[in-house]
Design a protein around this motif. Structure first.
Motif, PDB file in Angstrom:
ATOM      1  N   ASP A  34       0.856  -1.187   0.000  1.00 29.37           N
ATOM      2  CA  ASP A  34       0.000   0.000   0.000  1.00 29.37           C
ATOM      3  C   ASP A  34       0.893   1.238   0.000  1.00 29.37           C
ATOM      4  N   ALA A  79      -4.150  13.349   4.299  1.00 30.02           N
ATOM      5  CA  ALA A  79      -5.275  12.437   4.094  1.00 30.02           C
ATOM      6  C   ALA A  79      -6.236  12.974   3.049  1.00 30.02           C
ATOM      7  N   HIS A  80      -6.440  14.276   3.039  1.00 33.22           N
ATOM      8  CA  HIS A  80      -7.359  14.879   2.065  1.00 33.22           C
ATOM      9  C   HIS A  80      -6.782  14.869   0.652  1.00 33.22           C
ATOM     10  N   LYS A  84      -2.571   7.879   3.402  1.00 32.17           N
ATOM     11  CA  LYS A  84      -3.102   7.218   4.592  1.00 32.17           C
ATOM     12  C   LYS A  84      -2.112   7.419   5.734  1.00 32.17           C
ATOM     13  N   ASN A 111      -8.970  10.634   7.002  1.00 29.71           N
ATOM     14  CA  ASN A 111      -8.533   9.244   7.160  1.00 29.71           C
ATOM     15  C   ASN A 111      -7.153   9.201   7.816  1.00 29.71           C
ATOM     16  N   LYS A 113      -4.893   7.901  11.258  1.00 27.24           N
ATOM     17  CA  LYS A 113      -4.819   6.958  12.358  1.00 27.24           C
ATOM     18  C   LYS A 113      -3.815   7.477  13.388  1.00 27.24           C
ATOM     19  N   ASP A 165      -7.086  -0.790   6.365  1.00 23.91           N
ATOM     20  CA  ASP A 165      -8.225  -1.006   5.466  1.00 23.91           C
ATOM     21  C   ASP A 165      -9.427  -0.136   5.808  1.00 23.91           C
ATOM     22  N   TYR A 166      -9.427   0.427   7.020  1.00 23.61           N
ATOM     23  CA  TYR A 166     -10.566   1.228   7.485  1.00 23.61           C
ATOM     24  C   TYR A 166     -10.401   2.680   7.047  1.00 23.61           C
ATOM     25  N   THR A 167     -11.454   3.283   6.582  1.00 19.49           N
ATOM     26  CA  THR A 167     -11.420   4.689   6.171  1.00 19.49           C
ATOM     27  C   THR A 167     -12.099   5.546   7.220  1.00 19.49           C
ATOM     28  N   GLY A 168     -11.348   6.436   7.833  1.00 16.53           N
ATOM     29  CA  GLY A 168     -11.900   7.333   8.838  1.00 16.53           C
ATOM     30  C   GLY A 168     -10.947   7.527   9.995  1.00 16.53           C
TER      31      GLY A 168
END
Length: 327
Positions: A34, A79-80, A84, A111, A113, A165-168
């Motif tokens: 990724d 992220a925008h 990631k 998005n 983390k 894998d999670y978006t947010g």
């Protein structure tokens, strides 16, 4: 350096490992496939496990220095633009940028983390100024923020893959000290789901992070006294697994929560909110009281504040005996 030359140590089969190192290894592995993943560091890569990513993917490692607010705001901007970002620092320093986590990340649904090492009493001798006993409360109060606290190195690795894998927006605790591996291999990790680690009929221990191992030990001690204790591991503090909690509240007489965190606003509060609305089982909380932490080795502090396995056992037995005495 070629992908073939980038070898990472394995986690499977080790008796214990540092959760922060598990994160660093896992995110380096995930980034192999990724190219959007970047890691931002606040000059503590050696303490967060991010040094693995720095050595494996130096072109995607961003050193921000001791400027946590700028780091999180920068991550939101990245992220925008389709990246990631994984933001890494100590939990107590992450709270320096709580406003940016709320506005730059959560408000815009970025998005990003947030990966926090050295949570709770695990900081040990560094004392109260470095201990973070409030992070779960702060982060779970932010709208849209997922909050995770895995229990061992193997689950940290699985949770890291799930976060990729999670978006947010999401926040995850790791850890400083080696912690026993409860799992024998990376578990299937589903955000929002808890797991029954041990069945029981009298009461339920609900734990997260390093407290899950201690809860399992306490459950064995309780069984020696004729008390059947179910143990639920709750790696997702938000969104919490309501169905699993309500099932336990219907089937056992008492819920006891266990967390390396203040009793205010963290796992205990999250569990109490669910159970008080839908079930009649009383909830009791094992955690650090409304106090500032002290200085000592992590195991010493756990004993002092009643968060070691014996402390969990003794408090739970007291709660259960009080329940019997009150009918």
């Amino acid at each position: 350096m070629s992908a073939e030359a980038k070898t990472n140590p394995t986690l499977v089969g080790q008796q214990s490992d540092s959760l922060r190192e598990a994160f660093g290894i896992a995110i380096s592995q995930v980034a192999e496939s990724d190219n959007a993943i970047v890691v931002l560091d606040a000059d503590v890569a050696g303490g967060t496990g991010a040094h693995h990513f720095r050595s494996q993917h130096p072109e995607r490692f961003i050193q921000c220095g001791i400027a946590e607010q700028n780091m999180i705001s920068s991550a939101a901007g990245m992220a925008h633009h389709g990246l990631k970002p994984f933001v890494t620092t100590f939990a107590v320093f992450m709270l320096r940028a709580l406003e940016q986590a709320r506005l730059s990340v959560a408000y815009s649904g970025a998005n990003v983390k947030l990966i926090a090492s050295h949570p709770g009493l695990d900081v040990g001798p560094d004392g109260a100024s470095a201990q973070c006993l409030e992070d779960l409360a702060c982060m779970r109060a932010i709208p849209g923020m997922v909050v995770l606290s895995p229990c061992d190195a193997l689950e940290v690795a699985a949770a890291t893959r799930a976060l990729a894998d999670y978006t947010g927006p999401a926040y995850m605790r790791t850890g400083r000290s080696p912690s026993p591996n409860i799992h024998s291999a990376e578990p299937d990790f589903v955000i929002g789901k808890g797991r029954v680690m041990k069945d029981g009929q009298d009461l339920t221990l609900v734990a997260c992070g390093v407290m899950t191992h201690r809860a399992l030990v306490a459950a064995e001690q309780l069984s020696q006294q004729g008390v059947s204790a179910r143990v639920i591991h709750m790696p997702t503090v938000k969104p919490i697994d309501r169905d699993l909690l309500l099932k336990a509240a219907r089937e056992t007489r008492l819920i006891v929560t266990c967390e390396d965190h203040s009793v205010m606003g963290g796992l205990g509060s999250a569990v109490a909110e669910v159970v008080s609305e839908r079930a009649e089982a009383p909830v009791r909380r094992v955690g650090v009281g409304d106090v500032i932490g002290g200085s000592g080795e992590p195991d010493q502090l756990a004993r002092y504040y009643g968060l070691d396995a014996s402390g969990v056992y003794e408090q739970t037995m007291t709660f259960f005996q009080e329940l019997d005495a009150n009918g």
